[in-house]
Design a protein around this motif. Structure first.
Motif, short mmCIF file in Angstrom:
data_model
loop_
_atom_site.label_atom_id
_atom_site.label_comp_id
_atom_site.label_asym_id
_atom_site.label_seq_id
_atom_site.Cartn_x
_atom_site.Cartn_y
_atom_site.Cartn_z
N ASN A 187 5.32 5.21 -19.22
CA ASN A 187 6.21 4.75 -17.44
C ASN A 187 5.09 4.28 -16.62
O ASN A 187 4.41 5.48 -17.14
N ILE A 188 5.08 4.21 -15.73
CA ILE A 188 4.20 3.62 -15.13
C ILE A 188 3.94 4.16 -13.15
O ILE A 188 5.36 3.49 -12.82
N SER A 189 3.58 4.58 -13.04
CA SER A 189 3.62 4.97 -11.63
C SER A 189 2.48 4.06 -10.73
O SER A 189 1.18 4.91 -11.16
N ASN A 190 2.49 3.59 -10.10
CA ASN A 190 1.46 3.09 -9.35
C ASN A 190 1.49 3.12 -7.58
O ASN A 190 2.37 2.48 -7.09
N PHE A 191 0.45 4.12 -6.94
CA PHE A 191 0.38 4.20 -5.46
C PHE A 191 -0.86 3.68 -5.29
O PHE A 191 -2.43 3.92 -5.58
N LEU A 192 -0.98 2.43 -4.25
CA LEU A 192 -1.32 1.99 -3.21
C LEU A 192 -1.75 3.11 -1.61
O LEU A 192 -0.59 2.64 -0.94
N PHE A 193 -3.14 3.02 -1.67
CA PHE A 193 -3.06 3.16 -0.28
C PHE A 193 -3.92 2.22 0.71
O PHE A 193 -4.57 2.40 0.72
N SER A 194 -2.81 2.28 1.78
CA SER A 194 -3.40 1.71 2.90
C SER A 194 -3.74 2.43 4.27
O SER A 194 -3.54 3.47 4.90
#
Length: 226
Positions: A187-194
């Motif tokens: 499983n892959i969790s991707n967090f993108l911060f802006s």
């Protein structure tokens, strides 16, 4: 007769490979030092985030979004706005998950959390990456075009079931721009911060949490013991 060129060629290739590896290690150390320096001089931080989680065996990824607040030492608040309201409050090792829709608060210790340990601990420990993680360049020198090389973080504590963490660092300010978690199940969790904003003077009240009335408090799932 073996020529000197034939003997020298493998040696030259080996030396070239060692030099390239040394350069890559130096580059990684430089990035880590700049990330740690940035977070050491950050007393508080606010950022928007989007999260995409891909579960092995499911065709559709789960998407969510919200805002995260961090204040040193040890305070963290993680608000999900989409698709449902959920909140996570961390005070050093104490963590509480509030799900208004379920009228439930899960409480436990971050160091023993089964699921959400990695992203929360990473944000808390970004000022000392080398203390908590073995850091290397991501395989094959992977990087986003025109940006810094991606970093592969492996927790120093724990067994073979530890998550692999891939991190993208913003080359403009050396904050963590993207965090990608790979668990042993695929499983892959991707967090993108802006919209990252630092040192705005966040108050302690923002991180305070009182259990509402008529809400059930239950222990959160924990890591298995040895």
């Amino acid at each position: 007769m073996i020529s000197l060129k034939m003997v020298a060629l493998p040696l030259l290739l080996l030396i070239s490979s060692l030099i390239a590896e040394s350069h890559a290690e130096d580059r990684v150390k430089d990035i880590v030092n700049k990330v740690e320096s940035r977070y050491r001089t950050t007393t508080d931080l606010t950022a928007d985030f989007s999260q995409t989680t891909t579960v092995k065996g499911f065709a559709t990824a789960m998407k969510s979004a919200g805002r995260v607040y961090l204040k040193r030492p040890g305070k963290l608040r993680w608000d999900y706005f989409e698709p449902n309201l959920e909140q996570i409050f961390v005070d050093n090792d104490l963590v509480r998950f509030y799900v208004p829709e379920h009228k439930q608060v899960l409480t436990g210790h971050l160091s023993k959390m089964a699921d959400s340990q990695a992203p929360l601990q990473l944000l808390q420990g970004a000022a000392r990456l080398d203390k908590y993680y073995a850091v290397a360049a991501a395989p094959d020198g992977a990087k986003v075009r025109g940006r810094l090389p991606l970093l592969l973080l492996t927790p120093l504590k724990g067994g073979p079931d530890q998550q692999q963490i891939v991190v993208e660092v913003d080359q403009e300010n050396y904050f963590l721009r993207r965090v990608e978690l790979h668990d042993v199940n695929g499983n892959i969790s991707n967090f993108l911060f802006s919209n990252i904003r630092a040192n705005t003077g966040l108050k302690d009240d923002l991180f305070a949490f009182s259990v509402p009335e008529d809400v059930e408090v239950v222990p959160a799932p924990t890591l298995s013991g040895p």
